[in-house]
Design a protein around this motif. Structure first.
Motif, PDB file in Angstrom:
ATOM      1  N   GLY A 349       0.943  -0.802   0.146  1.00  0.00           N
ATOM      2  CA  GLY A 349      -0.437  -0.154  -0.387  1.00  0.00           C
ATOM      3  C   GLY A 349       1.120   1.488   0.039  1.00  0.00           C
ATOM      4  O   GLY A 349       0.452   2.191   0.207  1.00  0.00           O
ATOM      5  N   TYR A 350       1.909   1.111  -0.818  1.00  0.00           N
ATOM      6  CA  TYR A 350       2.960   2.001  -0.234  1.00  0.00           C
ATOM      7  C   TYR A 350       2.323   3.276  -1.845  1.00  0.00           C
ATOM      8  O   TYR A 350       2.455   2.958  -2.442  1.00  0.00           O
ATOM      9  CB  TYR A 350       3.879   2.009  -0.314  1.00  0.00           C
ATOM     10  N   ASN A 351       2.746   4.466  -1.517  1.00  0.00           N
ATOM     11  CA  ASN A 351       2.409   5.615  -2.906  1.00  0.00           C
ATOM     12  C   ASN A 351       4.188   5.822  -3.203  1.00  0.00           C
ATOM     13  O   ASN A 351       4.493   6.473  -2.601  1.00  0.00           O
ATOM     14  CB  ASN A 351       2.279   6.216  -2.527  1.00  0.00           C
ATOM     15  N   ILE A 352       4.800   4.618  -4.618  1.00  0.00           N
ATOM     16  CA  ILE A 352       5.638   4.920  -5.096  1.00  0.00           C
ATOM     17  C   ILE A 352       5.351   4.827  -6.364  1.00  0.00           C
ATOM     18  O   ILE A 352       5.220   5.012  -6.940  1.00  0.00           O
ATOM     19  CB  ILE A 352       7.019   3.309  -4.248  1.00  0.00           C
ATOM     20  N   LYS A 353       6.413   5.997  -6.830  1.00  0.00           N
ATOM     21  CA  LYS A 353       6.190   6.971  -8.136  1.00  0.00           C
ATOM     22  C   LYS A 353       7.556   6.997  -8.715  1.00  0.00           C
ATOM     23  O   LYS A 353       8.982   7.169  -7.767  1.00  0.00           O
ATOM     24  CB  LYS A 353       5.791   8.820  -8.035  1.00  0.00           C
ATOM     25  N   LEU A 354       8.271   7.187  -9.739  1.00  0.00           N
ATOM     26  CA  LEU A 354       9.013   6.729 -10.431  1.00  0.00           C
ATOM     27  C   LEU A 354       9.695   7.816 -11.572  1.00  0.00           C
ATOM     28  O   LEU A 354       8.561   7.722 -12.769  1.00  0.00           O
ATOM     29  CB  LEU A 354      10.079   4.725 -11.421  1.00  0.00           C
ATOM     30  N   ILE A 355      10.436   8.279 -11.338  1.00  0.00           N
ATOM     31  CA  ILE A 355      10.969   9.291 -12.509  1.00  0.00           C
ATOM     32  C   ILE A 355      11.870   8.388 -12.986  1.00  0.00           C
ATOM     33  O   ILE A 355      13.032   8.861 -12.619  1.00  0.00           O
ATOM     34  CB  ILE A 355      11.224  10.346 -12.299  1.00  0.00           C
ATOM     35  N   PHE A 356      12.240   8.297 -14.431  1.00  0.00           N
ATOM     36  CA  PHE A 356      13.479   7.240 -14.760  1.00  0.00           C
ATOM     37  C   PHE A 356      14.436   8.540 -16.056  1.00  0.00           C
ATOM     38  O   PHE A 356      13.397   9.149 -16.703  1.00  0.00           O
ATOM     39  CB  PHE A 356      13.174   6.354 -16.583  1.00  0.00           C
ATOM     40  N   LEU A 357      15.637   8.530 -16.091  1.00  0.00           N
ATOM     41  CA  LEU A 357      16.161   9.946 -16.363  1.00  0.00           C
ATOM     42  C   LEU A 357      16.929   8.830 -17.473  1.00  0.00           C
ATOM     43  O   LEU A 357      18.011   9.805 -18.164  1.00  0.00           O
ATOM     44  CB  LEU A 357      17.399   9.913 -15.570  1.00  0.00           C
ATOM     45  N   ARG A 358      17.095   7.443 -17.989  1.00  0.00           N
ATOM     46  CA  ARG A 358      17.905   7.094 -19.133  1.00  0.00           C
ATOM     47  C   ARG A 358      16.260   5.636 -19.494  1.00  0.00           C
ATOM     48  O   ARG A 358      15.882   5.504 -18.451  1.00  0.00           O
ATOM     49  CB  ARG A 358      18.606   6.652 -18.494  1.00  0.00           C
ATOM     50  N   ASN A 359      16.708   5.722 -20.636  1.00  0.00           N
ATOM     51  CA  ASN A 359      15.612   4.918 -20.758  1.00  0.00           C
ATOM     52  C   ASN A 359      16.305   3.078 -19.734  1.00  0.00           C
ATOM     53  O   ASN A 359      17.340   3.083 -19.586  1.00  0.00           O
ATOM     54  CB  ASN A 359      15.749   3.401 -21.940  1.00  0.00           C
ATOM     55  N   ILE A 360      15.138   2.456 -19.066  1.00  0.00           N
ATOM     56  CA  ILE A 360      15.439   1.578 -18.542  1.00  0.00           C
ATOM     57  C   ILE A 360      14.721   0.357 -18.997  1.00  0.00           C
ATOM     58  O   ILE A 360      13.739  -0.630 -19.599  1.00  0.00           O
ATOM     59  CB  ILE A 360      14.483   1.574 -17.496  1.00  0.00           C
ATOM     60  N   SER A 361      15.726  -0.832 -19.216  1.00  0.00           N
ATOM     61  CA  SER A 361      15.388  -2.156 -20.129  1.00  0.00           C
ATOM     62  C   SER A 361      14.315  -3.490 -19.459  1.00  0.00           C
ATOM     63  O   SER A 361      14.323  -3.963 -19.830  1.00  0.00           O
ATOM     64  CB  SER A 361      16.911  -2.615 -20.228  1.00  0.00           C
ATOM     65  N   ASN A 362      14.426  -3.125 -17.451  1.00  0.00           N
ATOM     66  CA  ASN A 362      14.366  -4.368 -17.499  1.00  0.00           C
ATOM     67  C   ASN A 362      12.717  -3.232 -16.156  1.00  0.00           C
ATOM     68  O   ASN A 362      12.382  -4.022 -15.488  1.00  0.00           O
ATOM     69  CB  ASN A 362      15.367  -5.147 -16.103  1.00  0.00           C
ATOM     70  N   ARG A 363      12.287  -2.473 -16.623  1.00  0.00           N
ATOM     71  CA  ARG A 363      11.304  -1.339 -16.283  1.00  0.00           C
ATOM     72  C   ARG A 363       9.675  -2.306 -16.823  1.00  0.00           C
ATOM     73  O   ARG A 363       8.603  -2.512 -15.526  1.00  0.00           O
ATOM     74  CB  ARG A 363      10.748  -0.296 -17.292  1.00  0.00           C
ATOM     75  N   ASN A 364       9.957  -3.369 -17.137  1.00  0.00           N
ATOM     76  CA  ASN A 364       8.854  -4.590 -17.722  1.00  0.00           C
ATOM     77  C   ASN A 364       8.522  -5.424 -16.017  1.00  0.00           C
ATOM     78  O   ASN A 364       7.493  -6.063 -16.020  1.00  0.00           O
ATOM     79  CB  ASN A 364       9.062  -5.275 -18.603  1.00  0.00           C
ATOM     80  N   LEU A 365       8.714  -5.532 -15.390  1.00  0.00           N
ATOM     81  CA  LEU A 365       9.518  -6.103 -14.438  1.00  0.00           C
ATOM     82  C   LEU A 365       8.717  -5.373 -13.123  1.00  0.00           C
ATOM     83  O   LEU A 365       8.433  -6.093 -11.906  1.00  0.00           O
ATOM     84  CB  LEU A 365      10.986  -6.236 -14.124  1.00  0.00           C
ATOM     85  N   LEU A 366       8.622  -3.834 -12.991  1.00  0.00           N
ATOM     86  CA  LEU A 366       8.443  -3.467 -12.061  1.00  0.00           C
ATOM     87  C   LEU A 366       6.289  -3.700 -11.672  1.00  0.00           C
ATOM     88  O   LEU A 366       5.936  -3.944 -12.932  1.00  0.00           O
ATOM     89  CB  LEU A 366       8.043  -1.674 -12.890  1.00  0.00           C
ATOM     90  N   ASP A 367       5.805  -3.716 -11.183  1.00  0.00           N
ATOM     91  CA  ASP A 367       4.297  -4.053 -10.381  1.00  0.00           C
ATOM     92  C   ASP A 367       3.319  -2.760 -11.731  1.00  0.00           C
ATOM     93  O   ASP A 367       3.879  -1.721 -11.629  1.00  0.00           O
ATOM     94  CB  ASP A 367       4.052  -3.313  -8.582  1.00  0.00           C
ATOM     95  N   SER A 368       2.779  -3.528 -12.495  1.00  0.00           N
ATOM     96  CA  SER A 368       1.910  -2.150 -12.833  1.00  0.00           C
ATOM     97  C   SER A 368       1.210  -1.240 -12.501  1.00  0.00           C
ATOM     98  O   SER A 368       0.839  -0.320 -13.226  1.00  0.00           O
ATOM     99  CB  SER A 368       0.787  -3.105 -14.111  1.00  0.00           C
ATOM    100  N   ASN A 369       1.045  -1.432 -11.088  1.00  0.00           N
ATOM    101  CA  ASN A 369       0.592   0.173 -10.710  1.00  0.00           C
ATOM    102  C   ASN A 369       1.439   0.858 -10.116  1.00  0.00           C
ATOM    103  O   ASN A 369       1.304   1.990  -9.651  1.00  0.00           O
ATOM    104  CB  ASN A 369      -0.043  -0.446  -8.822  1.00  0.00           C
ATOM    105  N   VAL A 370       2.876   0.698 -10.522  1.00  0.00           N
ATOM    106  CA  VAL A 370       4.320   1.572 -10.277  1.00  0.00           C
ATOM    107  C   VAL A 370       3.844   2.756 -11.230  1.00  0.00           C
ATOM    108  O   VAL A 370       3.550   2.707 -12.620  1.00  0.00           O
ATOM    109  CB  VAL A 370       5.497   1.465 -10.420  1.00  0.00           C
ATOM    110  N   GLU A 371       3.510   4.620 -10.838  1.00  0.00           N
ATOM    111  CA  GLU A 371       3.334   5.197 -11.398  1.00  0.00           C
ATOM    112  C   GLU A 371       4.855   5.291 -11.992  1.00  0.00           C
ATOM    113  O   GLU A 371       6.062   5.981 -11.516  1.00  0.00           O
ATOM    114  CB  GLU A 371       2.517   6.566 -11.695  1.00  0.00           C
ATOM    115  N   ILE A 372       5.460   5.876 -13.518  1.00  0.00           N
ATOM    116  CA  ILE A 372       6.353   6.346 -13.769  1.00  0.00           C
ATOM    117  C   ILE A 372       5.958   7.873 -15.182  1.00  0.00           C
ATOM    118  O   ILE A 372       5.112   7.408 -15.339  1.00  0.00           O
ATOM    119  CB  ILE A 372       7.386   4.730 -15.408  1.00  0.00           C
TER     120      ILE A 372
END
Length: 382
Positions: A349-372
């Motif tokens: 239930g934590y609220n975590i947002k990610l801001i990518f500074l480059r293309n991240i190759s393994n981003r598909n492993l993140l939970d679908s509820n993570v805002e990017i």
């Protein structure tokens, strides 16, 4: 023979004079310098005042003041040269002093890049009347200047991955309040199925979700990672890290303007740090201008060397703060352990947002509820 003796005597006299001048010329010569401000933004004008005084009866006909300056330091009203081999600007000025004379110079300069500048390389050379002898003084007169990162509009820096045309405000980062439903909106890939509004969906034959208002009690914790590779000491991407610093400053500024508590953490070693220290930089969330200055000061002093690995940074921060904090991780890199931590805490239930500074190759492993969110310049590269 007499000519030879005369020449020998003349040479001896010159040598004696040279030794005497080296010692006498530098005595009772004082040099000081100071600036009208030591905290600025990039390209903000700074006035530097230098005072050189000759407290003796002997005049000083030729004085060279030589200083090596970091490349971002630029004089506005004074000539300087650039030394490419050491990536340094050379400031050199010639003057003279009569007995008991004091000369004051005021010049303007600016610094083009954020950072912590400790300018302390200064040499004064004093020549004699005939240009043979010289005395040298190495001056210890440090100038310590902090250059904050420039405050930019967050909408000029990043876009949300699934809504690239949407405007981003600091409220967009805050966790929504499930008790304050303000309407419905179309479903997007980051939405959880448990917030689907089935009545609105049935009427329109399209998926709609409940649109929640934002809680006023939440705080934001910015986490800026500078590790760019599994091995923290290689593949250091300075451009990406600088963009992360700009984004951190923009989010902080929006929070202060919106009276939202904001904090900051990074695994960067600050330029004023004890290199042996192991504690990460962690500024707890507050809502005041003082916290803004503290965060800007930290951003200015960040180096490109990381103190701890990304997974340890994220683990420590998430375990320190609760679910009422919105975590914004700004990073050029993600490893599997960090992704696992993020997915586990999202599930809790934590609220975590990610801001990518480059293309991240393994981003598909993140939970679908993570805002990017991505850099605005990346939106067409994904």
């Amino acid at each position: 023979m007499n000519i030879f003796i005369s020449i020998l005597i003349f040479i001896i006299i010159l040598i004696i004079f040279s030794r005497v001048w080296e010692n006498i010329s530098i005595k009772n010569v004082k040099y000081t310098r100071f600036t009208n401000k030591n905290i600025v933004f990039p390209e903000e004008e700074i006035m530097i005042t230098t005072i050189i005084s000759n407290y003796k009866l002997i005049p000083l006909p030729w004085i060279e003041i030589y200083s090596e300056l970091p490349e971002p330091v630029k004089y506005i009203d004074q000539n300087y040269s650039y030394k490419k081999s050491i990536n340094t600007n050379i400031y050199r000025v010639i003057t003279s002093l009569l007995p008991y004379q004091k000369v004051t110079r005021r010049n303007k300069f600016y610094i083009s890049k954020r950072g912590y500048y400790n300018i302390n390389n200064l040499k004064v050379t004093i020549g004699d009347f005939i240009g043979i002898s010289k005395g040298i003084i190495n001056i210890n007169s440090p100038l310590k200047i902090i250059v904050y990162p420039k405050i930019k509009d967050i909408n000029d820096l990043i876009v949300e991955e699934n809504e690239p045309q949407g405007e981003i405000s600091v409220r967009r980062f805050i966790i929504s309040d499930p008790l304050a439903i303000k309407g419905v909106r179309e479903y997007n890939l980051n939405d959880s199925f448990n917030i689907i509004d089935w009545k609105a969906t049935a009427k329109s034959n399209d998926l709609y979700v409940k649109d929640f208002d934002f809680t006023s009690e939440s705080s934001i914790k910015i986490i800026l990672n500078i590790q760019c590779n599994e091995k923290p000491w290689i593949d250091i991407d300075e451009d990406s890290i600088e963009k992360g610093i700009d984004i951190s400053a923009a989010i902080m500024n929006n929070c202060i303007e919106s009276n939202i508590p904001v904090g900051f953490s990074t695994n960067s070693i600050l330029q004023t740090d004890n290199l042996l220290g192991e504690n990460i930089v962690s500024i707890p969330p507050e809502a005041n201008f003082g916290i803004g200055e503290e965060i800007l000061d930290t951003l200015a002093k960040m180096s490109m060397m990381s103190k701890i690995k990304l997974e340890n940074l994220v683990f420590e921060i998430l375990n320190t703060y609760g679910k009422n904090t919105t975590f914004i991780l700004i990073t050029p890199f993600l490893d599997k352990n960090t992704i696992q931590f993020i997915n586990e805490y999202i599930y809790l239930g934590y609220n975590i947002k990610l801001i990518f500074l480059r293309n991240i190759s393994n981003r598909n492993l993140l939970d679908s509820n993570v805002e990017i969110f991505n850099l605005k310049e990346m939106q067409y590269d994904l």
